[in-house]
Enzyme design. Sequence first.
Site, PDB file in Angstrom:
ATOM      1  CB  VAL A  14      -1.044   0.242   1.221  1.00  0.00           C
ATOM      2  CG1 VAL A  14      -1.758   1.322   1.193  1.00  0.00           C
ATOM      3  CG2 VAL A  14      -1.900  -1.211   1.176  1.00  0.00           C
ATOM      4  CE  LYS A  43      15.186  -4.196  10.517  1.00  0.00           C
ATOM      5  NZ  LYS A  43      14.037  -4.773   9.843  1.00  0.00           N
ATOM      6  CD  GLU A 140     -14.125   5.403   4.135  1.00  0.00           C
ATOM      7  OE1 GLU A 140     -14.744   6.564   4.555  1.00  0.00           O
ATOM      8  OE2 GLU A 140     -14.619   4.213   4.308  1.00  0.00           O
ATOM      9  CG  LEU A 147     -15.652  -0.832  -1.005  1.00  0.00           C
ATOM     10  CD1 LEU A 147     -16.412  -2.258  -0.797  1.00  0.00           C
ATOM     11  CD2 LEU A 147     -16.025  -0.452  -2.420  1.00  0.00           C
ATOM     12  N   GLY A 199      -3.296 -15.428  -4.815  1.00  0.00           N
ATOM     13  CA  GLY A 199      -2.830 -14.532  -3.896  1.00  0.00           C
ATOM     14  C   GLY A 199      -3.795 -13.739  -3.298  1.00  0.00           C
ATOM     15  CG  ASP A 213      -8.697  -8.881   8.726  1.00  0.00           C
ATOM     16  OD1 ASP A 213      -8.030  -7.873   9.379  1.00  0.00           O
ATOM     17  OD2 ASP A 213      -9.383  -8.439   7.668  1.00  0.00           O
ATOM     18  CE  LYS A 217     -11.335  -5.790   6.852  1.00  0.00           C
ATOM     19  NZ  LYS A 217     -11.432  -6.734   5.624  1.00  0.00           N
TER      20      LYS A 217
HETATM   21  N1  LIG Z   1      -3.300  -4.588   1.341  1.00  0.00           N
HETATM   22  C1  LIG Z   1      -4.607  -4.194   1.233  1.00  0.00           C
HETATM   23  O1  LIG Z   1      -5.506  -4.755   0.486  1.00  0.00           O
HETATM   24  C2  LIG Z   1      -5.158  -3.544   2.562  1.00  0.00           C
HETATM   25  C3  LIG Z   1      -6.689  -3.062   2.614  1.00  0.00           C
HETATM   26  C4  LIG Z   1      -6.831  -2.445   3.634  1.00  0.00           C
HETATM   27  C5  LIG Z   1      -5.843  -2.069   4.617  1.00  0.00           C
HETATM   28  N2  LIG Z   1      -4.666  -2.622   4.647  1.00  0.00           N
HETATM   29  C6  LIG Z   1      -3.721  -2.207   5.802  1.00  0.00           C
HETATM   30  O2  LIG Z   1      -2.464  -1.459   5.131  1.00  0.00           O
HETATM   31  C7  LIG Z   1      -1.484  -1.892   5.801  1.00  0.00           C
HETATM   32  C8  LIG Z   1      -0.285  -1.947   4.986  1.00  0.00           C
HETATM   33  O3  LIG Z   1      -0.574  -3.140   4.352  1.00  0.00           O
HETATM   34  P1  LIG Z   1       0.481  -3.819   3.223  1.00  0.00           P
HETATM   35  O4  LIG Z   1       0.118  -4.800   2.516  1.00  0.00           O
HETATM   36  O5  LIG Z   1       1.030  -2.624   2.559  1.00  0.00           O
HETATM   37  O6  LIG Z   1       1.735  -4.267   4.132  1.00  0.00           O
HETATM   38  P2  LIG Z   1       3.321  -4.792   3.774  1.00  0.00           P
HETATM   39  O7  LIG Z   1       3.564  -4.916   2.496  1.00  0.00           O
HETATM   40  O8  LIG Z   1       3.526  -5.970   4.674  1.00  0.00           O
HETATM   41  O9  LIG Z   1       4.171  -3.526   4.183  1.00  0.00           O
HETATM   42  C9  LIG Z   1       4.339  -3.092   5.736  1.00  0.00           C
HETATM   43  C10 LIG Z   1       5.071  -2.014   5.584  1.00  0.00           C
HETATM   44  O10 LIG Z   1       5.007  -1.344   6.944  1.00  0.00           O
HETATM   45  C11 LIG Z   1       6.560  -1.281   7.572  1.00  0.00           C
HETATM   46  N3  LIG Z   1       6.569  -1.275   8.795  1.00  0.00           N
HETATM   47  C12 LIG Z   1       6.320  -2.315   9.480  1.00  0.00           C
HETATM   48  N4  LIG Z   1       6.539  -1.994  11.004  1.00  0.00           N
HETATM   49  C13 LIG Z   1       7.126  -0.681  10.829  1.00  0.00           C
HETATM   50  C14 LIG Z   1       7.275   0.290  11.873  1.00  0.00           C
HETATM   51  N5  LIG Z   1       7.207   0.102  13.294  1.00  0.00           N
HETATM   52  N6  LIG Z   1       7.515   1.739  11.295  1.00  0.00           N
HETATM   53  C15 LIG Z   1       7.536   2.027  10.141  1.00  0.00           C
HETATM   54  N7  LIG Z   1       7.246   0.922   9.286  1.00  0.00           N
HETATM   55  C16 LIG Z   1       6.800  -0.270   9.408  1.00  0.00           C
HETATM   56  C17 LIG Z   1       7.310  -2.503   6.897  1.00  0.00           C
HETATM   57  O11 LIG Z   1       8.592  -2.046   6.666  1.00  0.00           O
HETATM   58  P3  LIG Z   1       9.778  -3.223   7.078  1.00  0.00           P
HETATM   59  O12 LIG Z   1       9.970  -4.226   5.508  1.00  0.00           O
HETATM   60  O13 LIG Z   1      11.023  -2.726   7.578  1.00  0.00           O
HETATM   61  O14 LIG Z   1       9.277  -4.302   8.156  1.00  0.00           O
HETATM   62  C18 LIG Z   1       6.636  -2.273   5.267  1.00  0.00           C
HETATM   63  O15 LIG Z   1       7.160  -1.440   4.497  1.00  0.00           O
HETATM   64  C19 LIG Z   1      -1.724  -2.789   6.882  1.00  0.00           C
HETATM   65  O16 LIG Z   1      -1.929  -2.411   8.074  1.00  0.00           O
HETATM   66  C20 LIG Z   1      -2.933  -3.437   6.040  1.00  0.00           C
HETATM   67  O17 LIG Z   1      -3.864  -4.038   7.186  1.00  0.00           O
HETATM   68  C21 LIG Z   1      -4.242  -3.352   3.660  1.00  0.00           C
END
Ligand SMILES: NC(=O)c1ccc[n+]([C@@H]2O[C@H](COP(=O)([O-])OP(=O)(O)OC[C@H]3O[C@@H](n4cnc5c(N)ncnc54)[C@H](OP(=O)(O)O)[C@@H]3O)[C@@H](O)[C@H]2O)c1
Length: 353
Positions: A14, A43, A140, A147, A199, A213, A217
């Site tokens: 994201v 980090k 949101e 949505l 996926g 999860d 919500k």
């Molecule tokens: N993907 C979806 O469809 C979706 C939909 C709705 C909501 N979300 C929410 O959006 C968020 C991100 O999802 P994603 O799929 O992008 O996750 P992701 O691909 O796993 O990426 C997570 C990112 O967060 C970083 N991170 C973890 N701990 C951190 C900290 N303490 N400080 C700063 N950065 C940190 C990670 O860095 P490192 O690599 O250093 O760990 C990585 O860059 C989640 O909370 C998810 O629930 C996602």
Amino acid sequence: MSQINIAIFGIGNVGSTLIKQIAEYNKKTTSNTLNVFAIANSKLVLFENNATGGWSANFETKSTSYTLEDVYAFAKANSYKNLLAVDVTASSEFVTNYIDLVEHGFHIVTANKIANTLTYDFYQELRDILEVNQKKFLYETNVGAGLPIIETIKNLYESGEEIHKIRGVFSGSLSYLFNTFSEEEKSFSEILKEADALGLTEPDAREDLSGKDVARKLLILGREVGLTKEFKDVKIQSLVPAALNGKTTLSQFRESVKTLDPFFAESKSKLGSGEVLRHVGELNLKTSKLEVKLVQESKTTALGQTKGADAIFEIYTKSYGDQPLVIQGAGAGKAVTARGVLGDILKIATSLN
Ligand SMILES: NC(=O)c1ccc[n+]([C@@H]2O[C@H](COP(=O)([O-])OP(=O)(O)OC[C@H]3O[C@@H](n4cnc5c(N)ncnc54)[C@H](OP(=O)(O)O)[C@@H]3O)[C@@H](O)[C@H]2O)c1
């Protein structure tokens, strides 16, 4: 619109998509409204004025280890006003920084559900501190990704509409699993494997099947309409057999996945003609009950007609009567989620005019 100065935490699916969308937005508007000055993972941070262009290469060469104090110091040294922190981490610890961020002058936009599903005391404390500091907090994408669920429910609630029930398929992966299982002559475990290959499920599908999860919500929506519930108050029907729960490894779960089949085959055999299985979250405002469960649903309802991995939300209110307000579409995915986060950022930027 006033310039807003943004620190983005999280550069995964994201976060990196969001940075791209902000860069495109800035190119289109030429107003430099959205100045991303910090891009961080767990980090490292890249500090740079207007950091979005070529950020990835710059992150490789110029990022440094950091604490939040460095972020505050960089913002102060540049005399930035209108500060915004974006949490697109998947971290349960990062939310412990929210109060500190607000006290250092940051508004917050988050895709991360954790802050809204910790104890009600924390939920309220955060809102009190936001109010004292006159800061905004938008989320949101916590429910239904891009949505417009939270805003719609908030608007209905705040305008005094009597909301009776919110019901829906909240999870794209569970939507796909039961839409497909209800229609096709395949075992549940086969469909689960296909969804994994596409996926659509979490790497460990038990995270989806546990219903937790969806429960998070549901809790967020419940709190949005005034309920002071805790996570433990959500009644969850877990679809993970007790023998395959957290005590077994992922590979043990995958090896034994066929043991899930009899339960789902039996659930399917109980369906009446014209019925399908759906995994729903349901919030009943009359009884204050929050439930996550597998149900038999008529094919004629909006919920019974969902296809693919769509999420769907039915909102029953006094004014809408028996025909609920329905919001349906992709309930997950990095592009729609990042777009929803950008929408929240722009709402805050607009409100600062
Ligand atoms: N993907 C979806 O469809 C979706 C939909 C709705 C909501 N979300 C929410 O959006 C968020 C991100 O999802 P994603 O799929 O992008 O996750 P992701 O691909 O796993 O990426 C997570 C990112 O967060 C970083 N991170 C973890 N701990 C951190 C900290 N303490 N400080 C700063 N950065 C940190 C990670 O860095 P490192 O690599 O250093 O760990 C990585 O860059 C989640 O909370 C998810 O629930 C996602």
